[in-house]
Structures are given as C-alpha cells and as structure tokens.
Design a protein around this motif. Structure first.
Motif, PDB file in Angstrom:
ATOM      1  N   GLU A  39      -1.670  -4.251   5.693  1.00 16.16           N
ATOM      2  CA  GLU A  39      -1.446  -4.402   7.136  1.00 16.16           C
ATOM      3  C   GLU A  39       0.041  -4.432   7.481  1.00 16.16           C
ATOM      4  OE1 GLU A  39      -2.199  -7.854  10.485  1.00 16.16           O
ATOM      5  OE2 GLU A  39      -3.713  -7.606   8.921  1.00 16.16           O
ATOM      6  N   LEU A  40       0.852  -5.061   6.625  1.00 17.72           N
ATOM      7  CA  LEU A  40       2.291  -5.210   6.896  1.00 17.72           C
ATOM      8  C   LEU A  40       3.137  -4.114   6.245  1.00 17.72           C
ATOM      9  CD1 LEU A  40       2.668  -9.089   6.574  1.00 17.72           C
ATOM     10  CD2 LEU A  40       2.285  -7.720   8.636  1.00 17.72           C
ATOM     11  N   GLY A  41       2.515  -3.172   5.550  1.00 17.54           N
ATOM     12  CA  GLY A  41       3.256  -2.081   4.927  1.00 17.54           C
ATOM     13  C   GLY A  41       4.074  -2.521   3.721  1.00 17.54           C
ATOM     14  N   LEU A  42       3.580  -3.512   3.004  1.00 17.21           N
ATOM     15  CA  LEU A  42       4.266  -4.007   1.816  1.00 17.21           C
ATOM     16  C   LEU A  42       3.781  -3.255   0.581  1.00 17.21           C
ATOM     17  CD1 LEU A  42       3.863  -7.834   2.494  1.00 17.21           C
ATOM     18  CD2 LEU A  42       5.879  -6.426   2.952  1.00 17.21           C
ATOM     19  N   SER A  43       4.638  -3.126  -0.407  1.00 18.31           N
ATOM     20  CA  SER A  43       4.217  -2.542  -1.681  1.00 18.31           C
ATOM     21  C   SER A  43       3.292  -3.510  -2.417  1.00 18.31           C
ATOM     22  CB  SER A  43       5.430  -2.239  -2.559  1.00 18.31           C
ATOM     23  OG  SER A  43       6.289  -1.333  -1.905  1.00 18.31           O
ATOM     24  N   ALA A  44       3.586  -4.810  -2.302  1.00 20.42           N
ATOM     25  CA  ALA A  44       2.754  -5.840  -2.935  1.00 20.42           C
ATOM     26  C   ALA A  44       3.023  -7.181  -2.281  1.00 20.42           C
ATOM     27  CB  ALA A  44       3.043  -5.923  -4.432  1.00 20.42           C
ATOM     28  N   LEU A  45       2.041  -8.036  -2.364  1.00 20.50           N
ATOM     29  CA  LEU A  45       2.167  -9.422  -1.911  1.00 20.50           C
ATOM     30  C   LEU A  45       1.680 -10.263  -3.081  1.00 20.50           C
ATOM     31  CD1 LEU A  45       2.723 -11.531   0.261  1.00 20.50           C
ATOM     32  CD2 LEU A  45       0.443 -11.075   1.184  1.00 20.50           C
ATOM     33  N   ARG A  46       2.633 -10.802  -3.834  1.00 20.28           N
ATOM     34  CA  ARG A  46       2.290 -11.462  -5.101  1.00 20.28           C
ATOM     35  C   ARG A  46       1.768 -12.871  -4.900  1.00 20.28           C
ATOM     36  NH1 ARG A  46       7.388  -9.340  -8.274  1.00 20.28           N
ATOM     37  NH2 ARG A  46       6.700  -7.206  -8.626  1.00 20.28           N
ATOM     38  N   LYS A  47       2.421 -13.623  -4.021  1.00 24.16           N
ATOM     39  CA  LYS A  47       2.004 -15.004  -3.769  1.00 24.16           C
ATOM     40  C   LYS A  47       2.066 -15.239  -2.272  1.00 24.16           C
ATOM     41  CE  LYS A  47       4.007 -16.888  -8.002  1.00 24.16           C
ATOM     42  NZ  LYS A  47       5.014 -17.785  -8.533  1.00 24.16           N
ATOM     43  N   LEU A  48       1.151 -16.034  -1.783  1.00 27.25           N
ATOM     44  CA  LEU A  48       1.158 -16.407  -0.371  1.00 27.25           C
ATOM     45  C   LEU A  48       0.531 -17.777  -0.243  1.00 27.25           C
ATOM     46  CD1 LEU A  48       1.752 -15.655   2.578  1.00 27.25           C
ATOM     47  CD2 LEU A  48      -0.453 -14.481   2.632  1.00 27.25           C
ATOM     48  N   ASN A  49       1.216 -18.655   0.475  1.00 26.09           N
ATOM     49  CA  ASN A  49       0.734 -20.007   0.686  1.00 26.09           C
ATOM     50  C   ASN A  49       1.148 -20.439   2.085  1.00 26.09           C
ATOM     51  OD1 ASN A  49       1.317 -23.070   0.685  1.00 26.09           O
ATOM     52  ND2 ASN A  49      -0.055 -22.776  -1.053  1.00 26.09           N
ATOM     53  N   PHE A  50       0.220 -21.044   2.805  1.00 30.98           N
ATOM     54  CA  PHE A  50       0.488 -21.527   4.160  1.00 30.98           C
ATOM     55  C   PHE A  50      -0.103 -22.918   4.261  1.00 30.98           C
ATOM     56  CE2 PHE A  50      -0.445 -21.129   8.894  1.00 30.98           C
ATOM     57  CZ  PHE A  50       0.882 -21.152   9.283  1.00 30.98           C
ATOM     58  N   ARG A  51       0.781 -23.926   4.337  1.00 32.94           N
ATOM     59  CA  ARG A  51       0.292 -25.303   4.379  1.00 32.94           C
ATOM     60  C   ARG A  51       0.974 -26.070   5.503  1.00 32.94           C
ATOM     61  NH1 ARG A  51       1.754 -27.779  -1.234  1.00 32.94           N
ATOM     62  NH2 ARG A  51       1.326 -25.671  -1.780  1.00 32.94           N
ATOM     63  N   GLY A  52       0.197 -26.949   6.125  1.00 25.43           N
ATOM     64  CA  GLY A  52       0.759 -27.737   7.208  1.00 25.43           C
ATOM     65  C   GLY A  52      -0.293 -28.559   7.902  1.00 25.43           C
ATOM     66  N   LYS A  53      -0.036 -28.818   9.176  1.00 25.33           N
ATOM     67  CA  LYS A  53      -0.993 -29.610   9.949  1.00 25.33           C
ATOM     68  C   LYS A  53      -1.026 -29.130  11.393  1.00 25.33           C
ATOM     69  CE  LYS A  53       2.400 -33.272  10.672  1.00 25.33           C
ATOM     70  NZ  LYS A  53       2.719 -34.673  10.515  1.00 25.33           N
ATOM     71  N   LEU A  54      -2.173 -29.335  11.996  1.00 24.64           N
ATOM     72  CA  LEU A  54      -2.401 -29.013  13.398  1.00 24.64           C
ATOM     73  C   LEU A  54      -2.764 -30.315  14.074  1.00 24.64           C
ATOM     74  CD1 LEU A  54      -2.756 -26.741  15.550  1.00 24.64           C
ATOM     75  CD2 LEU A  54      -5.179 -26.727  14.916  1.00 24.64           C
ATOM     76  N   MET A  55      -2.018 -30.646  15.149  1.00 22.97           N
ATOM     77  CA  MET A  55      -2.250 -31.932  15.802  1.00 22.97           C
ATOM     78  C   MET A  55      -2.237 -31.773  17.313  1.00 22.97           C
ATOM     79  SD  MET A  55       1.409 -33.229  14.590  1.00 22.97           S
ATOM     80  CE  MET A  55       1.939 -31.712  13.854  1.00 22.97           C
ATOM     81  N   ALA A  56      -2.918 -32.682  17.965  1.00 22.83           N
ATOM     82  CA  ALA A  56      -2.938 -32.688  19.426  1.00 22.83           C
ATOM     83  C   ALA A  56      -1.530 -32.983  19.930  1.00 22.83           C
ATOM     84  CB  ALA A  56      -3.920 -33.740  19.938  1.00 22.83           C
TER      85      ALA A  56
END
Length: 183
Positions: A39-56
């Motif tokens: 989708e992003l036109g990358l040759s490869a995406l080796r690692k991906l991590n998305f961490r956090g919090k959603l709060m009011a």
C-alpha cells in the motif's frame, strides 16, 4: 494498576469506557506487513509495532497517544539500491465529536493542530498506524554511497541538451548570437 494490553484494530466508540484508558499493542503479522508495504510502495516492511493508549478527552472527544516503531526498506532515489530506515515516532491524534467547520467553503486552510480528526462511530487503529507510518517515511531515501552524476538523456544520434541550454534566456542568447553573425 496498569490496564491489560489488548490487540484491537477497529474500536466502536460507543463501547469505549470514558473512565479507563484502553491500552493497545499492535504487532501486525507477516501478511499484514506485506499488505501495508504494498500500500505504501515499500520494498519491505520488516518490523512494525504500534503501542499506546486511547483515552477520553472531555465528555465526547478521544485522545490517542502512541509510539510507532518500524523498520522499512525503500529504493534509493538515485541508485534504486535498497535503503533500510528505522522509524521511532510519537503519534498523537485528537478525535473530536464536534469538528470546527471551515469559515468558507471556497478556501479551506489546514488547521493549526494537525493531529485533530473528526470522531466517527469507530476508530481504526490499523488505519491510524498506517497513516502515521506513511507520514514518517523518508521522502527521498538515499544510500550512503549514492552520488548523483550528470545524467544525459536524448534519442540516439541527438546531442543531449546541456544545463546552459535549459536556462530561461539561453534561447534568446542563441538568437542574439545568430543575428549578430548575420550582420
């Protein structure tokens, strides 16, 4: 006591607790990494991590705070050799239930706070992660040993155009020289 991390991707806003932040840690599998890389036109995406919090945030708004970590491979803009980049980025989004309307329909300016988005019925964490990754990618990845030399492009048998000839008044100078020789 810390909230138990979960791995949600699409959150229904009506089901979120306004009193307790939702902690998330998304680590896409190989197939999802390949889809995002494509989708992003990358040759490869080796690692991906998305961490956090959603709060009011108040009575009807929500705030997301997260860190994005990724190792991406893109082609060098000069040599097309693979360039590996490590991305570690803080991501913040404010989802507003009552997004301010633009003053004029004819002209829309970017809001001062570019982390602000309208709140819908759902919040798609994969979409937020992918957008944040797209914004964090190097615009012109370049390998360390890449050198831009003079490039000449022309049809066979045609003299390539020089940098001097591409200047705005080069054609006028050539015309002037022809006229002076003709006198």
């Amino acid at each position: 006591m810390a909230d138990k991390p979960t791995n949600p991707t699409i959150l229904r806003v009506a089901e979120l607790s306004p009193h307790k932040p939702l902690v998330f840690n998304i680590v896409p599998d190989t197939a999802e990494n390949a889809r995002i890389a494509d989708e992003l036109g990358l040759s490869a995406l080796r690692k991906l991590n998305f961490r956090g919090k959603l709060m009011a945030d108040g009575k009807s708004d929500w705030r997301l705070e997260a860190t994005l970590g990724a190792t991406v491979v893109q082609p060098c803009v000069i040599t097309l050799a693979p360039v590996t980049t490590r991305i570690d980025q803080f991501v913040a989004r404010n989802f507003l239930a009552n997004m301010p309307e633009p003053d004029s329909i004819d002209e829309i300016e970017m809001p001062e706070d570019e982390t602000t988005e309208p709140l819908g019925d759902t919040i798609d964490l994969i979409l937020v992660m992918t957008e944040a990754l797209a914004l964090a990618l190097p615009d012109y990845p370049r390998s360390d040993d890449a050198r831009l030399e003079n490039a000449e492009f022309s049809a066979p048998g045609v003299t390539p155009m020089t940098d001097e000839e591409t200047k705005p008044f080069a054609g006028l100078a050539g015309l002037r020289d022809k006229l002076e020789k003709g006198d």
